[in-house]
Design an enzyme around this catalytic site. Structure first.
Site, PDB file in Angstrom:
ATOM      1  N   HIS A   1      -7.822   1.361   1.917  1.00 45.53           N
ATOM      2  CA  HIS A   1      -7.719   0.928   3.320  1.00 45.53           C
ATOM      3  C   HIS A   1      -8.520   1.847   4.243  1.00 45.53           C
ATOM      4  O   HIS A   1      -7.986   2.387   5.225  1.00 45.53           O
ATOM      5  CB  HIS A   1      -6.248   0.872   3.759  1.00 45.53           C
ATOM      6  CG  HIS A   1      -6.025  -0.034   4.934  1.00 45.53           C
ATOM      7  ND1 HIS A   1      -4.867  -0.751   5.115  1.00 45.53           N
ATOM      8  CD2 HIS A   1      -6.829  -0.348   5.985  1.00 45.53           C
ATOM      9  CE1 HIS A   1      -4.943  -1.454   6.238  1.00 45.53           C
ATOM     10  NE2 HIS A   1      -6.139  -1.223   6.780  1.00 45.53           N
TER      11      HIS A   1
ATOM     12  N   GLU B   1       0.856  -1.189   0.000  1.00 45.00           N
ATOM     13  CA  GLU B   1       0.000   0.000   0.000  1.00 45.00           C
ATOM     14  C   GLU B   1       0.889   1.235   0.000  1.00 45.00           C
ATOM     15  O   GLU B   1       1.962   1.226   0.624  1.00 45.00           O
ATOM     16  CB  GLU B   1      -0.901   0.006   1.246  1.00 45.00           C
ATOM     17  CG  GLU B   1      -1.876  -1.163   1.248  1.00 45.00           C
ATOM     18  CD  GLU B   1      -2.798  -1.193   2.463  1.00 45.00           C
ATOM     19  OE1 GLU B   1      -2.720  -0.260   3.294  1.00 45.00           O
ATOM     20  OE2 GLU B   1      -3.578  -2.149   2.577  1.00 45.00           O
TER      21      GLU B   1
HETATM   22  P1  NAI Z   1     -10.715 -10.591  15.628  1.00 44.23           P
HETATM   23  O1  NAI Z   1      -9.414 -10.979  16.221  1.00 44.23           O
HETATM   24  O2  NAI Z   1     -11.823 -10.180  16.506  1.00 44.23           O
HETATM   25  O3  NAI Z   1     -11.256 -11.787  14.692  1.00 44.23           O
HETATM   26  C1  NAI Z   1     -10.430 -12.536  13.836  1.00 44.23           C
HETATM   27  C2  NAI Z   1     -11.016 -13.934  13.736  1.00 44.23           C
HETATM   28  O4  NAI Z   1     -10.278 -14.655  12.747  1.00 44.23           O
HETATM   29  C3  NAI Z   1     -10.924 -14.720  15.029  1.00 44.23           C
HETATM   30  O5  NAI Z   1     -12.188 -15.255  15.348  1.00 44.23           O
HETATM   31  C4  NAI Z   1      -9.904 -15.809  14.722  1.00 44.23           C
HETATM   32  O6  NAI Z   1     -10.134 -16.996  15.428  1.00 44.23           O
HETATM   33  C5  NAI Z   1     -10.119 -15.985  13.233  1.00 44.23           C
HETATM   34  N1  NAI Z   1      -8.985 -16.604  12.545  1.00 44.23           N
HETATM   35  C6  NAI Z   1      -7.673 -16.472  12.806  1.00 44.23           C
HETATM   36  N2  NAI Z   1      -6.945 -17.215  11.955  1.00 44.23           N
HETATM   37  C7  NAI Z   1      -7.817 -17.845  11.150  1.00 44.23           C
HETATM   38  C8  NAI Z   1      -7.686 -18.752  10.068  1.00 44.23           C
HETATM   39  N3  NAI Z   1      -6.483 -19.158   9.640  1.00 44.23           N
HETATM   40  N4  NAI Z   1      -8.805 -19.187   9.477  1.00 44.23           N
HETATM   41  C9  NAI Z   1     -10.025 -18.796   9.904  1.00 44.23           C
HETATM   42  N5  NAI Z   1     -10.230 -17.948  10.921  1.00 44.23           N
HETATM   43  C10 NAI Z   1      -9.131 -17.469  11.524  1.00 44.23           C
HETATM   44  O7  NAI Z   1     -10.353  -9.438  14.566  1.00 44.23           O
HETATM   45  P2  NAI Z   1     -11.334  -8.327  13.982  1.00 44.23           P
HETATM   46  O8  NAI Z   1     -11.339  -7.160  14.859  1.00 44.23           O
HETATM   47  O9  NAI Z   1     -12.617  -8.952  13.607  1.00 44.23           O
HETATM   48  O10 NAI Z   1     -10.511  -7.906  12.664  1.00 44.23           O
HETATM   49  C11 NAI Z   1     -10.385  -8.787  11.555  1.00 44.23           C
HETATM   50  C12 NAI Z   1      -9.402  -8.228  10.547  1.00 44.23           C
HETATM   51  O11 NAI Z   1      -9.839  -6.959  10.066  1.00 44.23           O
HETATM   52  C13 NAI Z   1      -8.002  -7.992  11.122  1.00 44.23           C
HETATM   53  O12 NAI Z   1      -7.058  -8.443  10.173  1.00 44.23           O
HETATM   54  C14 NAI Z   1      -7.898  -6.506  11.206  1.00 44.23           C
HETATM   55  O13 NAI Z   1      -6.564  -6.084  11.078  1.00 44.23           O
HETATM   56  C15 NAI Z   1      -8.723  -6.079  10.017  1.00 44.23           C
HETATM   57  N6  NAI Z   1      -9.217  -4.692  10.064  1.00 44.23           N
HETATM   58  C16 NAI Z   1      -9.207  -3.952   8.916  1.00 44.23           C
HETATM   59  C17 NAI Z   1      -9.648  -2.646   8.925  1.00 44.23           C
HETATM   60  C18 NAI Z   1      -9.666  -1.846   7.668  1.00 44.23           C
HETATM   61  O14 NAI Z   1      -9.542  -0.628   7.734  1.00 44.23           O
HETATM   62  N7  NAI Z   1      -9.857  -2.440   6.525  1.00 44.23           N
HETATM   63  C19 NAI Z   1     -10.092  -2.005  10.156  1.00 44.23           C
HETATM   64  C20 NAI Z   1     -10.160  -2.898  11.287  1.00 44.23           C
HETATM   65  C21 NAI Z   1      -9.711  -4.187  11.245  1.00 44.23           C
END
Ligand code: NAI
Length: 412
Positions: A292, A269
């Site tokens: 993003h 990015e």
């Molecule tokens: P979270 O930690 O609450 O949820 C992530 C989930 O993914 C967990 O339930 C975990 O068990 C699961 N997980 C981990 N490895 C896995 C795999 N190999 N296969 C399947 N499931 C798996 O995180 P949250 O807050 O829901 O965020 C998710 C993603 O969104 C993160 O990567 C975060 O960085 C990203 N994000 C992006 C934003 C953006 O601006 N586009 C803003 C906020 C978050």
């Protein structure tokens, strides 16, 4: 309100990069009146000069808290990253200096979930393509490739904070939700888990990714997985840029195996808004590209201000390090639940520290009502609650003389 071994208005707090005013308001409300808030980041030289007199610092993604900067931060006792990422801070150097680092991982959950709902509607109706065509003077009035989201299957990969929030919203709009997670998760509403990623890919009309960046998720959507998706399905990624193989996705879109995609995060990015964005997806009308901004809303900024300021205050007023990303996590009862005096001792993890701490209290006949200890390989954090109001600087001095001590303070 608990008293500190130092007056709260003597704490110097520096907030950089235009952190939302909600943080300043909360700090003021809780007695931290000495807050300076700047709109810009500071370069290393300016930061080194400024940070020497600062007790708490709040930054976003542009400020680099390197080991050199942290060495100059003689008074610094906590760092707040008013964002999600913390790789702009040398977390190890901060830990070794006894400085916990806090961030705001969940303040923008809702913003991401809402963006994804919008993208599902846009993709299923080809809105972005049609809008672009009408801008160019065309009139593609037809129902071709236009669908309702009602009754379609949404496959959520990663059923965490964002995935579950999205699950609820998508169901409310009539979608059938399936999800895949490596951890066993409580299904909300009528959502149903899939036993394997492959199963989810095969049954979903729209697949959306909400996993963190880990070794296991890097490239988890490659050519093989994209091929397992239903012909004519859509892919959404607003998680991490490393999760999807972009070349393979471009291929799947060009070959029309997938009908469209919405991508918010990329393997590479631009570092700033002035840099050119390069990607094989550029110029593809059936792809929604966003810079993003999944979590970038004013509401999220306001929530982040409150969430991180609250963690800094909790650590300062109470000693709790819950939510610190680089530090032993110690959850503590509130000062109201456990009045008396609370001594907080941070030290390098060397043998014998706890014994010496206890000796300081035993030699004074102070009654310890509770003691909390957490260590990691490098540092240890001991919190000792003693009965009564012990405004005793000598205890602090003696605790400070224990070999390996990084910092001592007390609340009474
Ligand atoms: P979270 O930690 O609450 O949820 C992530 C989930 O993914 C967990 O339930 C975990 O068990 C699961 N997980 C981990 N490895 C896995 C795999 N190999 N296969 C399947 N499931 C798996 O995180 P949250 O807050 O829901 O965020 C998710 C993603 O969104 C993160 O990567 C975060 O960085 C990203 N994000 C992006 C934003 C953006 O601006 N586009 C803003 C906020 C978050």
């Amino acid at each position: 309100m608990p008293k500190h071994s130092r007056r709260k208005d003597s704490f110097s707090i520096l907030l950089l990069e235009g952190i939302h005013n909600s943080a300043v308001e909360l700090l003021h409300k809780r007695g931290y009146s000495n807050v300076e808030s700047l709109t810009k980041a500071l370069d290393e030289a300016a930061l080194i000069e400024k940070i020497a007199g600062v007790d708490m610092i709040g930054i976003r993604s542009r400020t680099q808290l390197t080991e050199t900067v942290l060495k100059a931060a003689k008074r610094l006792f906590s760092i707040g990253c008013f964002c999600i990422g913390t790789n702009q801070v040398n977390l190890g150097a901060a830990r070794r200096a006894g400085i916990p680092v806090f961030n705001a991982p969940f303040s923008n959950t809702r913003s991401v979930a809402e963006l994804v709902v919008a993208e599902i509607v846009m993709l299923l109706r080809g809105l972005h393509e049609r809008s672009a065509a009408v801008h160019r003077g065309q009139w593609p009035k037809s129902a071709k490739d236009s669908y309702e989201m009602r009754g379609k299957v949404l496959g959520i990969i990663g059923y965490g904070h964002i995935g579950t929030q999205l699950s609820v919203l998508a169901e409310a709009m009539g979608m059938e939700v399936r999800f895949f997670d490596i951890v066993r998760k409580l299904a909300l509403g009528n959502a149903r888990p899939c036993g394997t990623l492959e199963e989810l890919l095969q049954v979903s009309d729209v697949v959306t990714l909400h996993v963190p960046d880990t070794q296991a998720t890097r490239g988890m959507m490659g050519a093989v997985q994209l091929n397992q998706m239903k012909p004519g399905a859509y892919l959404i990624n607003a998680s991490r840029g490393t999760v999807v193989d972009i070349e393979a996705l471009a291929q799947a879109l060009r070959g029309r195996h997938l009908r469209g995609a919405a991508i918010d995060v990329f393997p590479r990015e631009p570092a700033s808004n002035d840099e050119v964005f390069e990607s094989p997806l550029r110029g593809m009308d059936n792809v929604i590209l966003t810079p993003h901004i999944g979590g970038s809303t004013l509401e999220a900024q306001e929530n982040i201000g409150v969430e991180v300021a609250d963690k800094l205050i909790e650590y300062s007023d109470n000693g709790s390090t819950i939510g610190a990303v680089n530090f032993p996590q110690v959850a503590l009862p509130t000062r109201e639940q456990n009045p008396g005096t609370r001594f907080l001792h941070l030290h390098r993890n060397v043998p014998g520290v706890l014994r010496q701490i206890n000796e300081v209290f035993a030699s004074r006949n102070l009654n310890i009502s509770a003691e909390y200890l957490q260590t990691d390989p490098e540092v240890g954090y001991v919190v000792v609650d003693v009965d009564g109001s012990v405004d005793d600087r000598q205890v602090q001095v003696e605790l400070g003389q224990i070999d390996g001590t990084l910092r001592v303070r007390f609340l009474y």
